[in-house]
Scaffold this active site. Structure first.
Site, PDB file in Angstrom:
ATOM      1  N   LYS A 144     -38.523  22.926 -27.796  1.00 10.78           N
ATOM      2  CA  LYS A 144     -39.691  23.236 -26.532  1.00 10.78           C
ATOM      3  C   LYS A 144     -39.999  24.609 -26.310  1.00 10.78           C
ATOM      4  O   LYS A 144     -41.022  24.701 -25.868  1.00 10.78           O
ATOM      5  CB  LYS A 144     -39.546  21.933 -25.446  1.00 10.78           C
ATOM      6  CG  LYS A 144     -39.740  20.634 -25.903  1.00 10.78           C
ATOM      7  CD  LYS A 144     -39.583  19.703 -24.570  1.00 10.78           C
ATOM      8  CE  LYS A 144     -40.045  18.256 -24.982  1.00 10.78           C
ATOM      9  NZ  LYS A 144     -39.921  17.323 -23.561  1.00 10.78           N
ATOM     10  N   LYS A 233     -43.434  14.474 -36.301  1.00 12.81           N
ATOM     11  CA  LYS A 233     -43.337  13.373 -35.697  1.00 12.81           C
ATOM     12  C   LYS A 233     -44.558  13.075 -35.063  1.00 12.81           C
ATOM     13  O   LYS A 233     -45.272  13.849 -34.446  1.00 12.81           O
ATOM     14  CB  LYS A 233     -42.235  13.429 -34.462  1.00 12.81           C
ATOM     15  CG  LYS A 233     -42.167  11.951 -33.690  1.00 12.81           C
ATOM     16  CD  LYS A 233     -40.976  12.091 -32.601  1.00 12.81           C
ATOM     17  CE  LYS A 233     -41.154  10.830 -31.534  1.00 12.81           C
ATOM     18  NZ  LYS A 233     -39.826  11.088 -30.504  1.00 12.81           N
ATOM     19  N   LYS A 236     -49.298  12.896 -29.358  1.00 12.03           N
ATOM     20  CA  LYS A 236     -50.423  13.245 -28.786  1.00 12.03           C
ATOM     21  C   LYS A 236     -50.898  14.548 -28.698  1.00 12.03           C
ATOM     22  O   LYS A 236     -51.991  14.996 -28.785  1.00 12.03           O
ATOM     23  CB  LYS A 236     -50.649  12.900 -27.258  1.00 12.03           C
ATOM     24  CG  LYS A 236     -51.947  12.893 -26.724  1.00 12.03           C
ATOM     25  CD  LYS A 236     -51.908  12.296 -25.483  1.00 12.03           C
ATOM     26  CE  LYS A 236     -53.269  12.301 -24.722  1.00 12.03           C
ATOM     27  NZ  LYS A 236     -53.385  11.999 -23.263  1.00 12.03           N
TER      28      LYS A 236
END
Length: 368
Positions: A144, A233, A236
């Site tokens: 991240k 993956k 959204k």
């Protein structure tokens, strides 16, 4: 110390479920906990990897079992959310999505993580056991933060927010505050469950108690659902929204997305080969997950197709039929804010009672 090390060595901590979780997979007195991030309406990966398993657990729940499912909104803010109104909407949509997938609020406590302050309280207490070295080995905070090798790039580490770095400890607190015995998650969360067990074991050993059970990981039977246009993956946050299948997508939208899904140039037959045929394999995996059957069975079913049109039409039909009820329920729940509020209020009260009872005992054990 020896007693706990022996229990960890000979007792399996990961439980793999074949196709569908059954009543015999979970003990009668189990406490089952899981949460999902408030990214709004669920996509197919959320459904197959988490929410449908929660629905199955509700279906065979016994009176002495406890089910707690929530929206991890504290975890969500480790990536800043400057648009507050949008964030509030995403939280509401997440609750509606949980219910639309079939989670029964009369059998499971459904709540927001942030509404139970004991999560944060236990987070601090457990952080006194967590080491920087262990947390540094975690992978998600690196991904991240776009850090490939934290060891040789101290400048990048210096920019990482403390909340993002330490959120696996909060995740452990989420689980342990309810003394959860089983946690259904995807395989990308297995590392965090190991930390949870490690912290529970450290606490028990240090204070010479068996207060915390060592929770088992229940791995969802479906392999990771990938984007329709890449090998990442399904998410959204993908800039190409045509790569994401939402539970709220109507049949025409689903058909359009599947038609445009990346495959390959071989149209005479369709087989599962994640390395050589990743796009086709992802579609086969989706069908396998929805039908709760093996990859081999899906390959047999699609062996009659000799062109992409028929193959993709079949995949579309399977997805549309599976998501028909969740889509209609999501639309209905989003029009019933009072009902959603009542579900959240009830779930919060049930969860808070358990959390407060446990934190009181934990602090007593610690001399606080």
């Amino acid at each position: 110390m020896l007693r706990h090390k022996i229990s960890r060595r000979f007792t399996s901590t990961v439980q793999k479920i074949d196709y569908k979780i059954q009543a015999q997979d979970v003990p009668k007195n189990a406490t089952i906990f899981s949460m999902i991030q408030p990214t709004g309406k669920f996509h197919l990966g959320n459904y197959l990897g988490a929410a449908r398993v929660w629905r199955d657990l509700c279906a065979f729940k016994q009176d002495d079992q406890k089910l707690l499912f929530g929206v991890a909104d504290l975890h969500a803010i480790t990536v800043p959310k400057p648009n507050v109104e949008e964030f509030r909407q995403l939280r509401i949509e997440a609750i509606a999505s949980i219910l639309s997938c079939g989670v029964d609020p009369l059998k499971a406590s459904v709540m927001y993580q942030s509404s139970i302050p004991q999560h944060s309280q236990l987070h601090w207490l457990l952080s006194t056991f967590a080491t920087m070295g262990y947390l540094n080995r975690m992978t998600q905070w690196k991904s991240k933060s776009n850090i490939r090798d934290a060891v040789i790039d101290p400048a990048s580490i210096g920019k990482v927010k403390l909340g993002l770095f330490s959120y696996p400890v909060l995740q452990a607190a989420d689980i342990l505050i309810y003394k959860a015995t089983h946690v259904p998650v995807g395989d990308d969360q297995s590392q965090h469950l190991e930390l949870t067990r490690d912290l529970a074991e450290q606490f028990n050993t240090f204070y010479k108690t068996d207060f915390f059970p060592l929770p088992k990981t229940i791995l969802a039977p479906t392999k990771k659902i990938l984007s329709l246009t890449s090998d990442k993956k399904m998410s959204k946050s993908d800039t190409n929204q045509g790569s994401v299948l939402y539970l709220s997508d109507d049949p025409e939208i689903i058909a359009k997305k599947i038609r445009r899904a990346v495959t390959d140039s071989i149209s005479t037959h369709f087989n599962y080969d994640p390395v050589e045929r990743p796009g086709v394999s992802n579609l086969i995996n989706i069908v396998s997950g929805i039908q709760r059957t093996s990859i081999e069975n899906v390959e047999k079913d699609i062996s009659k197709f000799d062109n992409f049109k028929d193959f993709k039409s079949y995949v579309t039909e399977v997805i549309v039929e599976e998501l028909r009820e969740p889509r209609l329920l999501f639309e209905r729940y989003m029009q019933e804010p009072d009902y959603l509020d009542s579900v959240i209020t009830r779930g919060t009260e049930e969860a808070a009672e358990m959390a407060q009872r446990n934190i009181k005992e934990i602090m007593n054990i610690m001399g606080l």
